[in-house]
Design a protein around this motif. Structure first.
Motif, PDB file in Angstrom:
ATOM      1  N   ALA A 207       0.541  -1.098   0.145  1.00  0.00           N
ATOM      2  CA  ALA A 207       0.137  -0.222   0.086  1.00  0.00           C
ATOM      3  C   ALA A 207       0.866   1.183   0.403  1.00  0.00           C
ATOM      4  O   ALA A 207       0.799   1.913  -1.123  1.00  0.00           O
ATOM      5  N   ILE A 208       2.066   1.202   0.384  1.00  0.00           N
ATOM      6  CA  ILE A 208       2.384   2.303   1.087  1.00  0.00           C
ATOM      7  C   ILE A 208       3.147   2.781  -0.462  1.00  0.00           C
ATOM      8  O   ILE A 208       3.949   4.075  -0.574  1.00  0.00           O
ATOM      9  N   VAL A 209       4.685   1.718  -0.414  1.00  0.00           N
ATOM     10  CA  VAL A 209       4.083   1.261  -2.726  1.00  0.00           C
ATOM     11  C   VAL A 209       3.743   2.008  -3.275  1.00  0.00           C
ATOM     12  O   VAL A 209       4.376   3.331  -4.288  1.00  0.00           O
ATOM     13  N   LEU A 210       2.417   1.619  -3.602  1.00  0.00           N
ATOM     14  CA  LEU A 210       1.688   2.333  -4.238  1.00  0.00           C
ATOM     15  C   LEU A 210       1.412   3.698  -3.885  1.00  0.00           C
ATOM     16  O   LEU A 210       1.348   4.837  -5.434  1.00  0.00           O
ATOM     17  N   PHE A 211       0.871   4.354  -2.550  1.00  0.00           N
ATOM     18  CA  PHE A 211       1.057   5.697  -2.205  1.00  0.00           C
ATOM     19  C   PHE A 211       2.323   6.554  -2.434  1.00  0.00           C
ATOM     20  O   PHE A 211       1.826   7.385  -3.686  1.00  0.00           O
ATOM     21  N   ALA A 212       3.331   5.883  -2.512  1.00  0.00           N
ATOM     22  CA  ALA A 212       4.520   6.658  -2.517  1.00  0.00           C
ATOM     23  C   ALA A 212       4.972   6.417  -4.163  1.00  0.00           C
ATOM     24  O   ALA A 212       5.384   8.123  -5.130  1.00  0.00           O
ATOM     25  N   THR A 213       4.607   5.827  -5.320  1.00  0.00           N
ATOM     26  CA  THR A 213       4.443   5.764  -6.398  1.00  0.00           C
ATOM     27  C   THR A 213       3.466   6.982  -6.955  1.00  0.00           C
ATOM     28  O   THR A 213       3.655   7.742  -7.831  1.00  0.00           O
ATOM     29  N   VAL A 214       2.362   7.093  -6.882  1.00  0.00           N
ATOM     30  CA  VAL A 214       1.277   7.856  -6.421  1.00  0.00           C
ATOM     31  C   VAL A 214       2.162   9.619  -6.916  1.00  0.00           C
ATOM     32  O   VAL A 214       1.715  10.354  -7.591  1.00  0.00           O
ATOM     33  N   GLY A 215       2.638   9.804  -5.133  1.00  0.00           N
ATOM     34  CA  GLY A 215       3.379  10.435  -5.579  1.00  0.00           C
ATOM     35  C   GLY A 215       4.385  11.313  -6.569  1.00  0.00           C
ATOM     36  O   GLY A 215       4.794  11.956  -6.263  1.00  0.00           O
ATOM     37  N   MET A 216       5.154  10.013  -7.186  1.00  0.00           N
ATOM     38  CA  MET A 216       6.462  10.708  -7.139  1.00  0.00           C
ATOM     39  C   MET A 216       6.015  10.696  -8.980  1.00  0.00           C
ATOM     40  O   MET A 216       6.155  11.810  -9.256  1.00  0.00           O
ATOM     41  N   MET A 217       4.568   9.986  -9.467  1.00  0.00           N
ATOM     42  CA  MET A 217       3.965  10.277 -10.637  1.00  0.00           C
ATOM     43  C   MET A 217       3.322  12.083 -10.691  1.00  0.00           C
ATOM     44  O   MET A 217       3.338  13.105 -11.624  1.00  0.00           O
ATOM     45  N   LEU A 218       2.798  12.188  -9.494  1.00  0.00           N
ATOM     46  CA  LEU A 218       2.185  13.648  -9.435  1.00  0.00           C
ATOM     47  C   LEU A 218       3.399  14.917  -8.884  1.00  0.00           C
ATOM     48  O   LEU A 218       3.520  15.995 -10.194  1.00  0.00           O
ATOM     49  N   LEU A 219       4.368  14.231  -8.670  1.00  0.00           N
ATOM     50  CA  LEU A 219       6.073  14.883  -8.958  1.00  0.00           C
ATOM     51  C   LEU A 219       6.394  15.253 -10.227  1.00  0.00           C
ATOM     52  O   LEU A 219       6.624  16.479 -10.706  1.00  0.00           O
ATOM     53  N   GLY A 220       6.653  14.023 -10.845  1.00  0.00           N
ATOM     54  CA  GLY A 220       6.894  14.238 -11.901  1.00  0.00           C
ATOM     55  C   GLY A 220       6.294  14.910 -13.242  1.00  0.00           C
ATOM     56  O   GLY A 220       6.593  15.482 -14.366  1.00  0.00           O
ATOM     57  N   THR A 221       5.134  14.965 -13.032  1.00  0.00           N
ATOM     58  CA  THR A 221       4.094  15.841 -13.766  1.00  0.00           C
ATOM     59  C   THR A 221       3.531  16.772 -13.478  1.00  0.00           C
ATOM     60  O   THR A 221       2.713  17.045 -14.207  1.00  0.00           O
ATOM     61  N   ALA A 222       4.080  17.413 -12.711  1.00  0.00           N
ATOM     62  CA  ALA A 222       3.195  18.718 -12.044  1.00  0.00           C
ATOM     63  C   ALA A 222       3.846  19.652 -12.502  1.00  0.00           C
ATOM     64  O   ALA A 222       4.444  20.020 -13.612  1.00  0.00           O
ATOM     65  N   ASN A 223       2.903  20.496 -12.943  1.00  0.00           N
ATOM     66  CA  ASN A 223       2.931  21.690 -13.488  1.00  0.00           C
ATOM     67  C   ASN A 223       2.480  22.880 -12.978  1.00  0.00           C
ATOM     68  O   ASN A 223       3.355  24.529 -13.324  1.00  0.00           O
ATOM     69  N   ASN A 224       2.742  22.454 -11.665  1.00  0.00           N
ATOM     70  CA  ASN A 224       2.536  23.684 -10.678  1.00  0.00           C
ATOM     71  C   ASN A 224       3.294  23.568  -9.377  1.00  0.00           C
ATOM     72  O   ASN A 224       3.671  22.476  -8.705  1.00  0.00           O
ATOM     73  N   LEU A 225       3.983  25.053  -8.945  1.00  0.00           N
ATOM     74  CA  LEU A 225       4.450  24.724  -7.989  1.00  0.00           C
ATOM     75  C   LEU A 225       4.199  24.060  -6.237  1.00  0.00           C
ATOM     76  O   LEU A 225       4.758  23.090  -5.764  1.00  0.00           O
ATOM     77  N   VAL A 226       2.707  24.106  -6.132  1.00  0.00           N
ATOM     78  CA  VAL A 226       2.519  23.121  -5.046  1.00  0.00           C
ATOM     79  C   VAL A 226       1.813  21.924  -5.660  1.00  0.00           C
ATOM     80  O   VAL A 226       2.027  21.524  -4.460  1.00  0.00           O
ATOM     81  N   ALA A 227       1.403  21.734  -6.679  1.00  0.00           N
ATOM     82  CA  ALA A 227       1.335  19.863  -6.904  1.00  0.00           C
ATOM     83  C   ALA A 227       2.847  19.839  -6.886  1.00  0.00           C
ATOM     84  O   ALA A 227       3.273  18.444  -6.303  1.00  0.00           O
ATOM     85  N   VAL A 228       3.946  20.624  -7.722  1.00  0.00           N
ATOM     86  CA  VAL A 228       5.166  19.356  -7.466  1.00  0.00           C
ATOM     87  C   VAL A 228       5.419  20.061  -5.707  1.00  0.00           C
ATOM     88  O   VAL A 228       5.672  18.376  -5.184  1.00  0.00           O
ATOM     89  N   PHE A 229       5.424  20.209  -4.341  1.00  0.00           N
ATOM     90  CA  PHE A 229       5.136  19.739  -3.208  1.00  0.00           C
ATOM     91  C   PHE A 229       4.278  19.258  -2.952  1.00  0.00           C
ATOM     92  O   PHE A 229       5.225  18.046  -2.159  1.00  0.00           O
ATOM     93  N   VAL A 230       3.394  18.751  -3.207  1.00  0.00           N
ATOM     94  CA  VAL A 230       2.663  18.229  -2.696  1.00  0.00           C
ATOM     95  C   VAL A 230       3.059  16.452  -3.151  1.00  0.00           C
ATOM     96  O   VAL A 230       3.213  15.972  -2.161  1.00  0.00           O
ATOM     97  N   GLY A 231       3.285  16.281  -4.398  1.00  0.00           N
ATOM     98  CA  GLY A 231       3.425  15.181  -4.808  1.00  0.00           C
ATOM     99  C   GLY A 231       5.277  15.026  -3.882  1.00  0.00           C
ATOM    100  O   GLY A 231       5.338  13.558  -3.538  1.00  0.00           O
ATOM    101  N   LEU A 232       6.423  16.053  -4.103  1.00  0.00           N
ATOM    102  CA  LEU A 232       7.412  15.467  -3.426  1.00  0.00           C
ATOM    103  C   LEU A 232       6.703  14.756  -1.714  1.00  0.00           C
ATOM    104  O   LEU A 232       7.616  14.196  -1.957  1.00  0.00           O
TER     105      LEU A 232
END
Lengths: 531, 494
Positions: free
Chosen positions: B114-139
């Motif tokens: 489950a945690i690996v999946l959450f981490a993956t979601v975070g990474m995908m958000l970080l890698g594709t974020a077009n907004n610094l807030v989204a970058v931060f949330v993903g990170l």
């Protein structure tokens, strides 16, 4: 036959997959059959090659796959035959079965891995010689390192790990620096002659003329990689270790063809790409080559280990080749090409014989032998024959190359120092000294131990693998003309390219085209021909 | 931001980010399943299937035109799908390796997946974020998940120490990052990367802006473990379970670099950061490789090696050209394959029951002959890591060094190849021990375990090795990655 060049390159790789799937004795036999078939296929190359046909715009029997990297990078699979590489390719395919046979009983463990690596190595070496795209050349050049690393490291002597790692790291430093130069050259040439598209096509790079300052650093990075491979004094220290530790088959490949990748690279790339820089630094390379000739010979004389002696003799012999390359005369360059082959044959044979003795006695110390002429007369015959060829006795192959190199560099205006050539000539005498001294210690004198007294003479397999080499030594010694004829037009053409390129100021004429006889400045509006 | 159409746009936005949504839901489902049926094998299977589906989904979309979703918060289209594909590849292969490995060290908990999946979601958000807030949330989603995964072996002091160290230093770096975002907002009045870029183009840069960029870079350098912000890397990589280390070292770095590329490409004038990136790349390559030589523990050695590889990628970024960014992206794909493979082999050869922390390389003498599959796949991974053709690592290096040379950073390329010659020494030492040393030549007790190789793990290793050969001899993917940075794909953005 179409695609014959590619077939000769990749047949061993296909064979490697077969050996990987074989078991037991079938492994050796598969390797032997594959290398023999490859050799026969390479005879088709010889048959189809016509030295008179110009390779000025395309090599013969060329294979070309474009767009390998997409449209943005003009890197392609481009191989072909010309007068410079045909003999080296034939030498490689000839040594293939010989090396397999020489390993027949020598290799005691992991047969499958050994023969698989050997075949991959052959693909790498053949590819190096056949490449007409310098990026492809680089890939094959590095591909040879991996199998050789394992061959030395797994099947070698006591210090095999040290020797294998040293071999790889030395070569790697040089070749990685060459990679930087290669990429830089590709971008520069792309801007000048290829409409802004990165290119590594040999013909396009040759047509690109750049100012001396740029040539100089690119030339030095390229030449460093090749000089390490040759090896040129003072970059030779990896060679004795690698040779002494490698199994016989590995030594034969190493001396026979791997070292030639360095000298071949100098001829094929350094001279035509960077003619001004090559002339500028010719004296430096000539001096280092002569130091290598004399130093290698003197160090050989001081060895007690027979294999190490042969290894240092390579340093000396390849010094002649480098000297011939940087003399910029037809005779010397032709001599250099033929000397590459000679060295491959005679030093290869020396390593084979030393390996056979090692297999019998498990020692390489010359003092452990003595009087072998009485116990193993046939082996002694082959040894003396090979030694004389290696020492450059007239009538055998070694003489032809060394004589042409010395004569050509004596006339050379680029080197222009008869004194230096006189020093180089002393290398021929010294070669006779250390080689005959080795024969004296190992084959003459009294038989002192039972192991030497009852040593078995050559068996049929060993005869079969030495015989073709000895025949070639005589043939190339007495009738070198067919061999010289193969490379004559190519060497003349190469020197012509250099002369043409130097005739124009690179600042004004960065791009040249071949008009059938000479390179001339390209008209500005002339469209760039994409191959 | 005009939110009047929020509900009308929601289905399209959800579809555009379907893999992220799917994995987030699966992660929640996994938590629920695990709480009713503890440590059931269905959880890893579910995670594996979900990651596989998401991977295929992204793979079919890597040539799509660029766009955004959720009001410009994330990017969609080719670039985003390519980045997500690498991340999902790393996560999927790691999950397959994790099952047998974690069972063997008796820590195969359901929540790991489950945690690996959450981490993956975070990474995908970080890698594709077009907004610094989204970058931060993903990170943060990624980092917090990784802190937990590092301390997975919770009855082991070493693992806990690693996790705590990672958490404290990571929190510190996050602070820098957040402050950087604040300063950039102050200087340009926007969080949106495109708007920041437009504001910089219109009004020029200010000290405030560069201070913000500098702090942001510190945060990124920490996440991708570039020198001098790499101190946590060896300890954390050594302390975490080996297969998790493989996951962390590849997917999280990919996400970090993907985000950094977007920031540099869209919001920051390249000329201003080239020198900084070049110098950080230089010291990262040199120091990472030199420190790796001194290691006797394989995991620690690979940790320093991954520091060095961050340096190679930074060379591509320092070039500041589309070719350089595309090369860096290509490099991350190759790096993911070779590093997961290398950690996978090491995980299978682990015998000290302390997560490989006390296991020296020498104890594996001669293992290559006893375990040919592990041995010869390791040959591919090591030669690829050291950048030998015909393996992917070589093409990756060409793809990042080439553009740097083209931009005139020849000194950097020369230092880079010399550093990678140093790296060949320690990568080859692994092969020396695997194939060339015999048991009586090393001074430490030699591993005698049977080292069973489960089918799934073997398959993962073979897939990685085969993919490295293919990407090494057939690098046409580079053309695709470059198209992400063409003018057309930028213009297509709203």
């Amino acid at each position: 036959m179409s695609n014959i060049t590619s077939i000769v390159i990749f047949l061993p790789l296909a064979g490697a997959i077969l050996t990987m799937l074989s078991r037991g004795n079938a492994i050796k036999w598969t390797a032997l059959v594959v290398t023999c078939v490859t050799f026969l296929a390479s005879l088709l190359i010889l048959n189809g090659f016509d030295p008179a046909v110009s390779t000025a715009t395309s090599p013969q029997m060329a294979d070309l796959i474009d767009g390998w990297f997409g449209d943005r990078l003009d890197i392609k699979y481009f191989v072909g035959i010309d007068g410079l590489n045909i003999l080296l390719i034939l030498l490689t395919t000839l040594l293939g079965p010989i090396v397999v046979l020489s390993s027949w009983t020598y290799i005691g463990k992991n047969h499958r891995a050994y023969y698989t690596l050997l075949l991959i190595l052959q693909t790498g070496v053949t590819g190096v010689f056949a490449s007409y795209d310098i990026f492809l050349f680089y890939i094959f050049f590095e591909l040879t390192l991996i199998p050789m690393y394992f061959i030395i490291g797994i099947w070698g002597g006591e210090d095999r790990v040290y020797a294998a790692v040293k071999f790889v790291l030395y070569t790697l430093v040089g070749s990685l620096l060459m990679l930087v130069a290669l990429l830089a050259l590709g971008y520069m040439a792309g801007d000048a002659v290829n409409g802004g598209v990165f290119t590594t096509d040999w013909y396009k790079l040759v047509s690109f003329n750049m100012p001396l300052e740029q040539q100089s650093w690119l030339f030095l990075l390229f030449a460093l990689a090749f000089a390490i491979k040759v090896p040129l004094f003072p970059l030779h220290t990896w060679l004795p270790d690698a040779h002494v530790q490698a199994p016989t088959g590995g030594s034969v490949i190493l001396a026979g063809v791997l070292l030639k990748m360095g000298t071949y690279g100098l001829v094929k790339f350094c001279l035509p790409f960077f003619p001004d820089a090559a002339r500028e630094y010719a004296m430096m390379f000539a001096v280092l080559a002569v130091i290598g000739i004399v130093y290698g010979a003197l160090v050989s004389r001081a060895q007690t280990d027979a294999k190490k002696l042969v290894a240092y003799s390579s340093v000396s012999h390849l010094g002649f080749v480098v000297l011939g390359i940087f003399a910029f005369t037809t005779e010397a360059l032709q001599g250099a090409v033929i000397q590459m082959i000679n060295h491959g044959i005679s030093t290869g044979a020396l390593f084979l014989i030393v390996g056979m003795l090692y297999e019998r006695r498990h020692t390489r110390e010359m003092s452990d032998y003595g009087g072998l002429a009485k116990s193993v007369p046939v082996l002694t015959f082959f040894m003396i024959f090979t030694v004389l060829a290696s020492a450059g006795l007239p009538g055998l192959n070694g003489f032809v190359g060394e004589f042409m190199i010395l004569m050509g560099s004596f006339k050379s205006t680029v080197i222009g120092s008869p004194l230096l050539i006189a020093f180089a000539t002393s290398g021929v005498i010294l070669a006779a000294v250390y080689l005959l001294w080795m024969v004296h210690r190992m084959f003459w004198g009294q038989l002192e131990s039972d192991e030497n007294r009852f040593m078995p003479d050559l068996n049929a397999r060993e005869l079969a693998l030495l015989a073709p080499l000895v025949i070639l030594m005589v043939w190339m010694g007495f009738g070198p003309k067919p061999f010289l004829d193969l490379s004559e037009p190519a060497t003349t053409h190469l020197l012509q390219i250099i002369e043409d390129k130097q005739a124009y100021d690179p600042a004004e004429v960065p791009r040249l085209v071949y008009d059938g006889t000479h390179f001339v400045p390209a008209a500005a509006e002339e469209p760039i021909a994409l191959r | 931001m005009d939110l009047t159409n929020a509900y009308a746009n929601l289905p399209a936005d959800l579809l555009a980010s379907a893999p992220m949504v799917l994995l987030a839901i699966l992660g929640l489902v996994a938590v629920v399943i695990d709480s009713f049926s503890n440590d059931t094998p269905w959880v890893p299977r579910l995670a594996g299937i979900g990651l596989g589906l998401a991977f295929v989904w992204e793979l079919t979309r890597i040539a799509d035109p660029a766009g955004t979703a959720f009001y410009g918060m994330i990017r969609t289209g080719g670039y985003a799908s390519f980045v997500n594909m690498i991340i999902l590849l790393g996560a999927g292969l790691s999950v397959e390796l994790c099952g047998p490995y974690l069972s063997r060290i008796k820590h195969n908990y359901g929540e790991v997946y489950a945690i690996v999946l959450f981490a993956t979601v975070g990474m995908m958000l970080l890698g594709t974020a077009n907004n610094l807030v989204a970058v931060f949330v993903g990170l943060e989603t990624m980092s917090i998940s990784l802190y937990i995964l590092t301390g997975l072996v919770r009855d082991d002091e070493g693992a806990i120490e690693s996790a705590l160290k990672y958490f404290l230093l990571g929190a510190f770096a996050t602070g820098f990052f957040l402050y950087g975002i604040a300063l950039i907002y102050g200087a340009t009045g926007s969080f949106d990367l495109m708007e920041i870029g437009a504001a910089v183009a219109a009004n020029g840069t200010s000290v405030l802006f560069w201070a913000g960029v500098g702090l942001l870079l510190v945060g990124f350098f920490f996440k991708v473990s570039a020198v001098p912000f790499h101190m946590w890397t060896p300890d954390v990589y050594q302390g975490a379970p080996t297969t998790i280390t493989g996951f962390m070292s590849t997917a999280s770095k990919t996400a970090g670099f993907a985000s950094l590329i977007l920031v540099l490409y869209t919001a920051v004038p390249a000329a201003g950061v080239t020198q900084v990136l070049a110098i950080v790349a230089l010291i990262t390559m040199v120091l990472g490789n030199i420190l790796a030589i001194a290691q006797t523990n394989v995991k620690r050695m690979l940790a320093y090696s991954s520091v060095a590889h961050a340096g190679y990628v930074l060379v591509g970024l320092a070039a500041g050209t589309p070719e350089g960014y595309s090369g860096a992206l290509y490099y991350m794909l190759i790096y993911t394959l070779m590093n997961i493979g290398a950690f996978g082999v090491i995980a299978l050869l682990e015998w000290d029951e302390k997560g490989g922390r006390e296991q020296t390389l020498d104890s594996l003498a001669g293992i290559g002959h006893r375990k040919p599959l592990l041995g010869w796949t390791m040959v591919v991974f090591m030669f690829s890591l050291s950048g030998f053709p015909p393996f992917g690592g070589f093409m990756g290096k060409v793809a990042v060094f080439g553009p740097a040379i083209d931009s005139g950073l020849i000194w950097l390329a020369i230092c880079g190849v010399l550093a990678s010659a140093i790296s060949a020494y320690y990568y080859l030492r692994v092969l020396v021990v695997f194939f060339m040393k015999t048991e009586d030549e090393v001074r430490v007790p030699v591993a005698t375990g049977a080292f069973p190789v489960p089918m799934t793990s073997a398959a993962v290793l073979v897939v990685c090795a085969a993919a490295l050969v293919v990407l090494g001899v057939y690098p046409q993917l580079l053309e695709l990655t470059e198209s992400y940075f063409s003018a057309a794909s930028v213009a297509a953005l709203p």
